[in-house]
Scaffold this motif. Structure first.
Motif, mmCIF file in Angstrom:
data_model
loop_
_atom_site.group_PDB
_atom_site.id
_atom_site.type_symbol
_atom_site.label_atom_id
_atom_site.label_comp_id
_atom_site.label_asym_id
_atom_site.label_seq_id
_atom_site.Cartn_x
_atom_site.Cartn_y
_atom_site.Cartn_z
ATOM 1 N N GLY A 92 48.512 6.815 70.596
ATOM 2 C CA GLY A 92 49.081 6.009 71.660
ATOM 3 C C GLY A 92 49.853 6.762 72.616
ATOM 4 O O GLY A 92 50.140 8.106 72.550
ATOM 5 N N LYS A 93 50.527 5.872 73.564
ATOM 6 C CA LYS A 93 51.395 6.524 74.425
ATOM 7 C C LYS A 93 52.819 5.675 74.227
ATOM 8 O O LYS A 93 52.596 4.630 74.537
ATOM 9 C CB LYS A 93 50.758 6.793 75.819
ATOM 10 N N LYS A 94 53.893 6.395 74.818
ATOM 11 C CA LYS A 94 55.348 5.910 74.830
ATOM 12 C C LYS A 94 55.510 5.789 76.360
ATOM 13 O O LYS A 94 55.214 6.809 76.940
ATOM 14 C CB LYS A 94 56.047 6.573 74.340
ATOM 15 N N ILE A 95 56.016 4.772 76.984
ATOM 16 C CA ILE A 95 56.492 4.705 78.588
ATOM 17 C C ILE A 95 57.901 4.660 78.468
ATOM 18 O O ILE A 95 58.567 3.895 77.670
ATOM 19 C CB ILE A 95 55.996 3.578 79.136
ATOM 20 N N GLY A 96 58.387 5.561 79.151
ATOM 21 C CA GLY A 96 59.987 5.880 79.387
ATOM 22 C C GLY A 96 60.475 5.769 80.850
ATOM 23 O O GLY A 96 59.695 5.427 81.590
ATOM 24 N N VAL A 97 61.837 5.676 80.856
ATOM 25 C CA VAL A 97 62.344 5.455 82.147
ATOM 26 C C VAL A 97 61.696 4.518 83.029
ATOM 27 O O VAL A 97 61.331 4.636 84.118
ATOM 28 C CB VAL A 97 62.143 6.917 82.951
ATOM 29 N N THR A 98 61.910 3.323 82.362
ATOM 30 C CA THR A 98 61.370 2.126 83.080
ATOM 31 C C THR A 98 62.329 1.339 83.674
ATOM 32 O O THR A 98 61.974 0.280 84.525
ATOM 33 C CB THR A 98 60.478 1.161 81.937
ATOM 34 N N SER A 99 63.542 1.152 83.053
ATOM 35 C CA SER A 99 64.580 0.302 83.901
ATOM 36 C C SER A 99 65.131 1.107 84.937
ATOM 37 O O SER A 99 65.472 2.239 85.097
ATOM 38 C CB SER A 99 65.500 0.134 82.785
ATOM 39 N N LYS A 100 65.811 0.125 85.653
ATOM 40 C CA LYS A 100 66.560 0.682 87.243
ATOM 41 C C LYS A 100 67.797 1.730 86.700
ATOM 42 O O LYS A 100 68.110 2.684 87.218
ATOM 43 C CB LYS A 100 67.025 -0.187 88.013
ATOM 44 N N PRO A 101 68.519 1.151 85.639
ATOM 45 C CA PRO A 101 69.762 2.044 85.306
ATOM 46 C C PRO A 101 69.501 3.488 84.836
ATOM 47 O O PRO A 101 70.093 4.576 85.382
ATOM 48 C CB PRO A 101 70.580 1.188 84.173
ATOM 49 N N VAL A 102 68.426 3.487 84.068
ATOM 50 C CA VAL A 102 67.881 4.867 83.568
ATOM 51 C C VAL A 102 67.305 5.638 84.700
ATOM 52 O O VAL A 102 67.673 6.894 84.969
ATOM 53 C CB VAL A 102 66.923 4.780 82.330
ATOM 54 N N VAL B 95 64.964 -9.940 73.435
ATOM 55 C CA VAL B 95 65.200 -9.297 72.319
ATOM 56 C C VAL B 95 66.744 -9.107 72.024
ATOM 57 O O VAL B 95 67.539 -8.882 73.060
ATOM 58 C CB VAL B 95 64.350 -8.056 72.175
ATOM 59 N N GLU B 96 67.310 -9.450 70.913
ATOM 60 C CA GLU B 96 68.465 -9.282 70.335
ATOM 61 C C GLU B 96 68.714 -8.117 69.283
ATOM 62 O O GLU B 96 67.642 -8.129 68.454
ATOM 63 C CB GLU B 96 69.125 -10.436 69.949
ATOM 64 N N VAL B 97 69.453 -7.039 69.441
ATOM 65 C CA VAL B 97 69.676 -5.868 68.569
ATOM 66 C C VAL B 97 70.800 -6.219 67.544
ATOM 67 O O VAL B 97 71.830 -6.507 68.319
ATOM 68 C CB VAL B 97 69.602 -4.576 69.201
ATOM 69 N N ILE B 98 70.766 -6.341 66.536
ATOM 70 C CA ILE B 98 71.601 -6.497 65.554
ATOM 71 C C ILE B 98 71.837 -5.470 64.703
ATOM 72 O O ILE B 98 70.663 -5.146 63.910
ATOM 73 C CB ILE B 98 71.532 -8.000 64.860
ATOM 74 N N LYS B 99 72.770 -5.139 64.372
ATOM 75 C CA LYS B 99 73.039 -4.010 63.043
ATOM 76 C C LYS B 99 74.118 -4.294 62.225
ATOM 77 O O LYS B 99 75.431 -4.610 62.538
ATOM 78 C CB LYS B 99 73.486 -2.601 63.885
ATOM 79 N N ASN B 100 73.525 -4.534 61.036
ATOM 80 C CA ASN B 100 74.545 -4.773 59.973
ATOM 81 C C ASN B 100 75.318 -6.157 60.148
ATOM 82 O O ASN B 100 76.401 -6.566 59.798
ATOM 83 C CB ASN B 100 75.252 -3.904 59.424
ATOM 84 N N GLY B 101 74.637 -7.056 60.748
ATOM 85 C CA GLY B 101 75.077 -8.280 61.058
ATOM 86 C C GLY B 101 75.909 -8.632 62.185
ATOM 87 O O GLY B 101 76.218 -9.544 62.683
ATOM 88 N N GLU B 102 76.011 -7.403 62.941
ATOM 89 C CA GLU B 102 76.964 -7.248 64.174
ATOM 90 C C GLU B 102 75.988 -7.000 65.535
ATOM 91 O O GLU B 102 75.224 -6.467 65.545
ATOM 92 C CB GLU B 102 77.855 -6.202 64.096
ATOM 93 N N PHE B 103 76.256 -8.163 66.423
ATOM 94 C CA PHE B 103 75.348 -8.104 67.642
ATOM 95 C C PHE B 103 75.593 -6.667 68.340
ATOM 96 O O PHE B 103 76.766 -6.352 68.516
ATOM 97 C CB PHE B 103 75.781 -9.189 68.376
ATOM 98 N N LEU B 104 74.667 -6.162 68.973
ATOM 99 C CA LEU B 104 74.995 -4.975 69.621
ATOM 100 C C LEU B 104 74.458 -5.273 71.211
ATOM 101 O O LEU B 104 75.192 -4.752 72.050
ATOM 102 C CB LEU B 104 73.942 -3.714 69.107
ATOM 103 N N SER B 105 73.345 -5.580 71.470
ATOM 104 C CA SER B 105 72.882 -5.790 72.740
ATOM 105 C C SER B 105 71.650 -6.600 73.057
ATOM 106 O O SER B 105 71.212 -7.317 71.837
ATOM 107 C CB SER B 105 72.506 -4.522 73.356
ATOM 108 N N GLU B 106 71.282 -7.254 74.089
ATOM 109 C CA GLU B 106 70.283 -7.931 74.351
ATOM 110 C C GLU B 106 69.390 -7.444 75.783
ATOM 111 O O GLU B 106 70.100 -6.899 76.409
ATOM 112 C CB GLU B 106 70.543 -9.410 74.288
ATOM 113 N N GLY B 107 68.168 -7.828 75.793
ATOM 114 C CA GLY B 107 67.517 -7.467 76.987
ATOM 115 C C GLY B 107 66.200 -8.399 77.134
ATOM 116 O O GLY B 107 65.740 -9.149 76.241
ATOM 117 N N LYS B 108 65.767 -8.531 78.603
ATOM 118 C CA LYS B 108 64.530 -9.246 78.658
ATOM 119 C C LYS B 108 63.376 -8.393 79.159
ATOM 120 O O LYS B 108 63.563 -7.157 79.728
ATOM 121 C CB LYS B 108 64.573 -10.368 79.642
ATOM 122 N N GLY B 109 62.001 -8.862 78.874
ATOM 123 C CA GLY B 109 60.926 -7.920 79.364
ATOM 124 C C GLY B 109 60.818 -7.676 80.913
ATOM 125 O O GLY B 109 60.522 -6.629 81.237
ATOM 126 N N SER B 110 61.655 -8.530 81.528
ATOM 127 C CA SER B 110 61.764 -8.276 82.857
ATOM 128 C C SER B 110 62.562 -6.913 83.571
ATOM 129 O O SER B 110 62.281 -6.465 84.436
ATOM 130 C CB SER B 110 62.324 -9.565 83.667
#
Length: 211
Positions: free
Chosen positions: A60-70, A186-201
């Motif tokens: 397969g292929k991976k797509i990167g640099v898709t968000s405006k901040p990056v 999506v919510e990213v949780i590490k060891n029960g602690e919230f780290l970040s979230e984002g949307k497909g948009s």
């Protein structure tokens, strides 16, 4: 623009860095005239070594640099891509030793597209991508860089196979038309602690647009 010998040399340098779990200095610091086209040739050379030397297969292929901040950070306004191989895939709910395989990993939550037919451009639309997709599912990509301290410009990450590391496909596959992908969150949780979230948009307005 780099000549073929330099492209081959840098492909080998990145391949050895991958295999020895070592970093190298940024290519853009050493070669101020390196172009994105050069970088893709270097990436392809590196991947071909993985295929020839290690019997890896492209899946397969991976797509990167898709968000405006990056994109703003790297000064580019289009995505890049890298190749995913069979050995990069880690089974969900399994154990994996980062220490034995990666250098400076970072986790990214993704939406994976499993295609049922090829997409041949140019002129592919978002609707074409959705029609060619069998199913979507959640994915964790663990990016990794062979470039020292993640000190990258766009040419560095492209040459380094878009900073590919490993990936994990999750559960809950469904039709690409079941949800509005731009509204999936999506919510990213590490060891029960919230780290970040984002949307497909955040992915160019719609994940299929990036594809």
């Amino acid at each position: 623009m780099l000549d073929e010998n330099k492209i081959s040399q840098l492909s080998e340098e990145l391949y050895q860095a991958l295999r020895n779990q070592q970093t190298i200095s940024p290519l853009t610091d050493r070669f101020t005239d390196i172009t994105i086209d050069d970088a893709y040739h270097i990436s392809l050379g590196m991947v071909n070594k993985r295929i020839a030397n290690d019997n890896e297969k492209i899946v397969g292929k991976k797509i990167g640099v898709t968000s405006k901040p990056v994109q703003d950070m790297l000064g580019v306004f289009q995505p890049d891509f890298g190749f995913l191989t069979d050995t990069m895939r880690v089974q969900n709910r399994s154990s994996f030793s980062i220490e034995d395989s990666l250098i400076q990993p970072r986790a990214e939550a993704e939406i994976a597209f499993i295609l049922k037919e090829d997409l041949l451009g140019p002129g592919i639309s978002k609707e074409d991508v959705i029609a060619a997709t069998d199913k979507i599912l959640p994915c964790f990509e663990i990016v990794d860089s062979r470039i020292e301290n993640w000190n990258i410009k766009i040419q560095d990450t492209v040459a380094d196979n878009a900073s590919c590391g490993i990936f994990v496909l999750g559960e809950g596959a469904c039709s690409p038309e079941k949800f509005s992908m731009e509204e999936l969150s999506v919510e990213v949780i590490k060891n029960g602690e919230f780290l970040s979230e984002g949307k497909g948009s955040a992915v160019q307005g719609h994940p299929a647009q990036a594809v």
